[in-house]
Structures are given as C-alpha cells and as structure tokens.
Design a protein around this motif. Structure first.
Motif, mmCIF file in Angstrom:
data_model
loop_
_atom_site.group_PDB
_atom_site.id
_atom_site.type_symbol
_atom_site.label_atom_id
_atom_site.label_comp_id
_atom_site.label_asym_id
_atom_site.label_seq_id
_atom_site.Cartn_x
_atom_site.Cartn_y
_atom_site.Cartn_z
ATOM 1 N N GLN A 9 0.811 -1.220 0.000
ATOM 2 C CA GLN A 9 0.000 0.000 0.000
ATOM 3 C C GLN A 9 0.845 1.271 0.000
ATOM 4 O O GLN A 9 0.314 2.368 -0.187
ATOM 5 C CB GLN A 9 -0.936 0.033 1.219
ATOM 6 C CG GLN A 9 -2.038 -1.010 1.146
ATOM 7 C CD GLN A 9 -2.963 -0.878 2.331
ATOM 8 O OE1 GLN A 9 -2.684 -1.391 3.402
ATOM 9 N NE2 GLN A 9 -4.063 -0.168 2.160
ATOM 10 N N CYS A 38 -10.658 0.299 3.319
ATOM 11 C CA CYS A 38 -9.256 0.114 2.934
ATOM 12 C C CYS A 38 -8.667 1.472 2.607
ATOM 13 O O CYS A 38 -9.286 2.255 1.880
ATOM 14 C CB CYS A 38 -9.179 -0.814 1.723
ATOM 15 S SG CYS A 38 -7.491 -1.108 1.186
ATOM 16 N N LEU A 39 -7.475 1.758 3.139
ATOM 17 C CA LEU A 39 -6.849 3.067 2.896
ATOM 18 C C LEU A 39 -6.513 3.265 1.419
ATOM 19 O O LEU A 39 -6.343 4.388 0.967
ATOM 20 C CB LEU A 39 -5.593 3.219 3.758
ATOM 21 C CG LEU A 39 -5.852 3.294 5.275
ATOM 22 C CD1 LEU A 39 -4.545 3.240 6.053
ATOM 23 C CD2 LEU A 39 -6.635 4.549 5.645
ATOM 24 N N HIS A 90 -7.077 -9.120 6.329
ATOM 25 C CA HIS A 90 -7.161 -8.046 5.333
ATOM 26 C C HIS A 90 -5.756 -7.672 4.837
ATOM 27 O O HIS A 90 -5.511 -7.561 3.635
ATOM 28 C CB HIS A 90 -7.873 -6.825 5.951
ATOM 29 C CG HIS A 90 -7.986 -5.640 5.040
ATOM 30 N ND1 HIS A 90 -9.196 -5.163 4.571
ATOM 31 C CD2 HIS A 90 -7.036 -4.831 4.504
ATOM 32 C CE1 HIS A 90 -8.965 -4.120 3.785
ATOM 33 N NE2 HIS A 90 -7.662 -3.893 3.729
ATOM 34 N N HIS A 128 -3.514 -8.206 1.184
ATOM 35 C CA HIS A 128 -2.725 -7.212 0.425
ATOM 36 C C HIS A 128 -1.401 -7.815 -0.054
ATOM 37 O O HIS A 128 -0.944 -7.526 -1.159
ATOM 38 C CB HIS A 128 -2.415 -5.994 1.294
ATOM 39 C CG HIS A 128 -3.491 -4.950 1.296
ATOM 40 N ND1 HIS A 128 -3.905 -4.318 0.138
ATOM 41 C CD2 HIS A 128 -4.225 -4.418 2.299
ATOM 42 C CE1 HIS A 128 -4.858 -3.439 0.442
ATOM 43 N NE2 HIS A 128 -5.077 -3.478 1.744
HETATM 44 ZN ZN ZN Z 1 -6.523 -2.430 2.757
#
Ligand code: ZN
Length: 195
Positions: free
Chosen positions: A55, A95-96, A138, A142
């Motif tokens: 991310q 989710c960011l 979660h 990713h």
């Molecule tokens: Zn996420």
C-alpha cells in the motif's frame, strides 16, 4: 526499497502495485525498520488500523497493525503465515487504498494462528480472535495482491461503480502528470533560470 522512506505515500487502487504478490523479506536491516516506522506513521495519520507494504508501493511481505490506536499496541508482522482459521463472521471493512468504500466481508475470526517475524528477524506466534484476526487477514490479502474489491459481491460492486470510476480517473490523471514530468528533456530549464 524507496530512496527516501519519508516520501512514501499510501497508493490507491487501481495502482498495479496493489495487485502484485509480494516477496518475502530476507534482510532485517535499517531500511526495513525505517520502512515500518514510516508505515506506522502513515497508518496513524490516516486513522487506519492496519497498513501493508504494497500500500506504500513496496512489494514485500510486511504489514503493521494497531487495533486500538494506542501507541503501545503498534505491531509489525514480517513474512506472516496465517493458519488454523475458524468461525466465519461477516464484518464491514474499509481500505486506505480504496477510500470511501466499505464492504461486508465474511472471514473466519473466532480463532486464527499467526506466525511471523519481528523487525530483528525473531519469529513469534500469536493466537488471535475477533477484530485483530480481521486486520491480519485483510493485510495478508494485500501481500497476495487481493483487495476487498475481490471479496465484494456483484451488488456492492454496482453500488460503488461511480466511486470506482472516480478512482480510475484520479489514477489516470496522476499517471498523465507523471509522464509529462518525465518527458522534460534532461538539462532543460526548470522554472526561472538562475544566471
Ligand atoms: Zn486495505
């Protein structure tokens, strides 16, 4: 790893780095500690409870988590392996990397075993239940290039069609900006010449 860890930012869907399977960490060095520190900082700034290395555009198997927001609950997981998951439960997740999208995701949360390494390479094991296991799963998703988008049903996809389109457009215009900046020939003047 990024040249300057301070410049790392949270990337958003549909950035292709979010869809890649990340590589295991092999060097437990200062770069890794700096990366984790920056990720904890970004997670806190964005009021997140977890953040995975992809991310921030770094495709390695590391994530940070903090289910309470208290600094003493910051935790770093390197090369995590989840097993013995049990007890499906539905819960809402955001989710960011997909701002303003909330999805109901069914995951086993009654019990999950976590085996991972810390920043010095020491292995540890935790048995979790409840909310923390949802964060683990979660974030672990990713690391395998899986997003909540891949876990949402057809109805939810339809509900968020407009928002997804917006995110696609934002990404496309960012890419166009980037390409324009790269096109500038080397040595060409950048702003006012200083003579
Ligand atoms: Zn996420």
């Amino acid at each position: 790893m990024a040249d300057d860890v301070k410049d790392l930012k949270i990337i958003r869907w549909p950035d292709p780095r979010l869809k890649k399977k990340s590589e295991p960490v092999t060097a437990f060095d200062e770069d890794l500690r700096n990366l984790a520190a920056r990720m904890l900082e970004l997670m806190r700034e964005c009021k997140g409870v977890g953040l995975a290395a992809p991310q921030v555009g770094v495709n390695i198997r590391l994530f940070v988590a903090n289910p309470t927001g208290k600094p003493e609950d910051d935790k770093v997981y390197v090369n995590p392996i989840l097993s013995d998951a049990d007890g499906d439960e539905e819960g809402e997740e955001g989710c960011l990397s997909l701002p303003d999208i909330n999805v109901k995701v069914t995951r086993p949360t009654a019990k999950v075993r976590m085996q991972a390494r810390d920043l010095s390479g020491e292995s540890f094991e935790q048995i979790g239940s409840g909310f923390i296991t949802r964060i683990w799963q979660h974030e672990n998703d990713h690391l395998n290039g899986i997003l909540i988008l891949d876990r949402m049903g057809a109805v939810a996809k339809l509900t968020y069609r407009k928002r997804l389109k917006e995110l696609e457009e934002e990404y496309a215009s960012q890419q166009a900006e980037e390409a324009k900046r790269k096109k500038r020939p080397p040595g060409a003047p950048r702003g006012t010449p200083l003579l």
